[in-house]
Enzyme design. Structure first.
Site: not given
Ligand code: MN
Length: 719
Positions: A76-77
């Site tokens: 996600e990051d």
């Protein structure tokens, strides 16, 4: 932050077969991928996945879960992809990380309908592998622990709400009570800081003597167990502020002692000893009816097992709550499903429990598949977290929720209307405070009452709660009504008597229609309020009675008639200096009384109007000295009553009008007319016509009225 070797050591300590190399690689990879990213707290971002992994080692989760925790935010990051993770850590880890990533994406949506929609997906994903949910819950727990660093209040509240609505109930469903308690409490701190603080203050307040009580209970229970040959570990734990608060909301209970909000725990060796321990307690203490719960024979859906009982303890008959369980049950109570990794191998029984735990997930899915509206489901899991309120306690520990800015008056009315009506003062945390005092969270409020007290109209401005305001208004209204009623009836009685009749309700009932009133009471009140004169009522009842007969009516009274009215032949005109045959009347502006210095003003065709020498009206006649007549009073003015007019300023309090009429009556004056000239919230101004014998009489009455505390001024009306 956990260091690499510490984390690995922890996992190896409970799972010696874990792949140490893979754990090390996951730690390093996460650190490298998150690189120089930072959290809202200013910490390096990679501290977050490491803390999440650390939380999961407390649950003694398998190495796959720990690796998943370390990698949970990579996709996600960071630049890292799911393919990278699968390649480096295997398909299993890839699948788990993908599950957590999906849940994280749900979290980023903020609209409620999306939450509910995605909540389904969350459950679907989770039901494939419970470890996805465990990692997600640990992730949420760490985010909640560091929530305060997020600057946007709106964002903090959204996250807290989502935690309370979705994650805490989920933790509870899988029996992860440790997480559930902490998540709820952290959400509570954000969503209703005031309520939480009020409970913390209350706990602080109780701790002074409470520690002793709970220590004594623990010692005593330990001895009881030993006496019956049971090796038991007894402990006491204060419930979380949120669970105390919720219990108080739902069960409407208070806490007077620390022990009221403690759960005492007796941990014994096996199931047989659980029942023995229960017997040991029940043979020693009275049992609170309906509080025995056997969650060993019938575990909760989340696998929770324990015996619960409620006892009256010691000479004070302190109510205490005791939970009896084995160590294994205790672990499951704290960690739920997660505890099965520890006990998995042990016996077939827990295998069964595990089956039960997964069943609720399937049931939940079922509900979701068939629910017409996903929000409907979310609605059920919502927690009530109130704001803009202040939370106080009665001396018995009952929680009273009030609007912000509430005063002891609000508190008193919240306790009971009668308490409110009788309030004279309040102690807050043991100190006397004025009724205007604003209550704070966690205040213990002790209302001082007196039977003699009644609400003051001022209170309406002091109170902020709707209930208190309505109660005060109702009381004042009723009180005033009964005052007016009493006053009006007295005035009617006198008016009837003046004409030689007895006042009867029946007679007045006959003229209701004429005055468009519904009852005799209404007529009395109208008279008392000055909307209707007592005289008008008498005239209506006895049409033969002429309105002109009264001297206070500013009507011309021919001297001859005045003589006749006195009866007999003796000449008893009270005023000296009158021109014979001339009509005389008393000015309504100053109402001269025997004893007053007086002067007459002649008006052609009308006669003489008698004024007091200081009447303002006389200024109008300064330029016409020919109209002035010197007048004086007879030595004995006779028995005919004269009317004095008073201008009063009285505070708007119940009982004042009644008191006023009593004082005047006691001094042998009669109220013949009453008129409000101004009504404000705090003060009334009114004109009262009082029948007196002379000025001395009126002066005495004025002195008596001035002695009443509620009367702020009494003056004779002048012009
Ligand atoms: Mn995370």
């Amino acid at each position: 932050m956990l260091r690499q070797f510490e984390l690995v050591e922890r996992v190896m300590s409970y799972d010696p077969a874990a792949d140490e190399d893979r754990l090390n690689r996951a730690y390093v990879y996460a650190m490298k991928m998150h690189g120089s990213q930072t959290r809202a707290s200013g910490d390096p971002y990679f501290s977050h996945p490491i803390e999440v992994a650390g939380i999961l080692t407390e649950l003694k989760l398998d190495a796959d879960s720990i690796v998943t925790a370390l990698l949970h935010d990579v996709v996600e990051d960071t630049e890292g992809t799911l393919e990278d993770i699968e390649r480096m850590f295997g398909e299993e880890i890839g699948r788990l990380v993908d599950g957590v990533t999906k849940l994280t994406r749900i979290e980023l949506q903020s609209e409620q309908s999306k939450d509910a929609e995605n909540f389904r997906k969350l459950v679907v994903a989770m039901s494939e592998d419970i470890r996805v949910l465990l990692v997600k819950l640990a992730d949420r727990l760490h985010n909640m622990r560091t929530l305060r660093f997020i600057k946007s209040e709106e964002k903090r509240r959204r996250i807290a709400r989502e935690t309370a609505d979705i994650y805490a109930p989920l933790a509870e469903r899988i029996g992860l009570n440790r997480f559930k308690d902490e998540l709820e409490d952290l959400a509570f701190a954000e969503l209703n800081r005031d309520a939480r603080e009020s409970i913390l203050n209350r706990l602080e307040y109780l701790k002074s003597d409470g520690e002793d009580i709970s220590r004594r209970i623990i010692d005593r229970l330990t001895r009881d167990m030993a006496e019956d040959g049971l090796e038991a570990r007894v402990s006491g734990r204060i419930k979380t502020p949120y669970s105390i608060w919720r219990k108080m909301q739902h069960r409407n209970v208070g806490f007077e002692h620390l022990a009221d909000i403690m759960a005492f725990r007796v941990v014994v060796k096996d199931i047989a000893q659980c029942y023995q321990a229960l017997g040991a307690l029940h043979s020693r203490y009275p049992v609170m009816p309906g509080r025995i719960k056997d969650y060993i024979s019938t575990p909760k859906p989340n696998g929770y097992r324990s015996l619960h009982t409620g006892l009256y303890f010691g000479p004070e008959q302190q109510r205490i709550e005791v939970q009896i369980r084995t160590l294994e049950m205790h672990e499951i109570a704290e960690y739920g499903v997660a505890a099965h990794w520890v006990y998995k191998q042990k016996d077939a029984e827990s295998q069964q429990v595990e089956g039960r735990q997964y069943r609720w997930l399937r049931e939940l899915l079922d509900i979701l598949e068939h629910a017409q509206n996903p929000e409907e489901f979310l609605e059920h899991t919502k927690l009530e977290m109130f704001q803009d309120q202040v939370f106080c306690f009665t001396p018995k520990g009952d929680l009273i929720a009030l609007p912000r800015g509430a005063t002891p008056i609000d508190f008193a009315y919240a306790v009971h209307t009668e308490v409110g009506n009788r309030t004279v003062g309040a102690r807050v945390n043991g100190r006397l405070v004025p009724l205007r005092h604003r209550l704070g969270n966690g205040d213990q409020v002790d209302i001082v009452t007196s039977k003699a007290q009644t609400p003051s109209p001022d209170w309406e401005n002091i109170a902020v709660s709707g209930k208190a305001k309505a109660c005060i208004r109702r009381f004042i209204r009723n009180e005033q009504r009964s005052q007016y009623l009493q006053l009006g009836r007295q005035m009617l009685e006198r008016a009837f008597k003046a004409e030689g009749y007895d006042y009867t309700e029946k007679a007045v009932a006959g003229v209701l229609k004429k005055f468009k009133q519904d009852s005799v009471e209404e007529i009395c009140i109208a008279v008392g309020q000055g909307h209707l004169s007592a005289r008008e009522v008498v005239v209506a009842v006895f049409p033969g009675v002429r309105e002109a007969a009264k001297p206070d009516k500013d009507k011309v009274v021919p001297i001859a008639k005045a003589r006749r009215a006195r009866g007999g032949d003796h000449f008893a005109i009270p005023i000296k200096g009158l021109i014979p045959g001339m009509a005389v009347h008393f000015a309504h502006c100053c109402h001269p009384l025997p004893g007053d210095r007086i002067v007459g003003i002649v008006t052609t065709g009308k006669g003489v109007t008698v004024h007091t020498i200081d009447c303002d009206t006389l200024q109008q006649f300064q330029d016409t000295p020919e109209r002035w007549v010197d007048l004086g009073w007879e030595q004995d003015p006779g028995e005919e009553p004269f009317t004095g007019r008073l201008h009063l300023t009285v505070s708007n309090e119940p009982g004042v009008l009644g008191g006023l009429s009593t004082v005047i009556g006691r001094n042998e004056g009669n109220i013949s007319n009453l008129k409000f000239t101004r009504r404000a919230l705090d003060f009334y101004e009114l004109l009262i016509d009082v029948e007196v014998s002379d000025v001395k009489h009126l002066t005495n009455i004025m002195a008596a009225l001035r002695a009443m505390p509620a009367i702020s001024s009494v003056e004779r009306a002048r012009g």
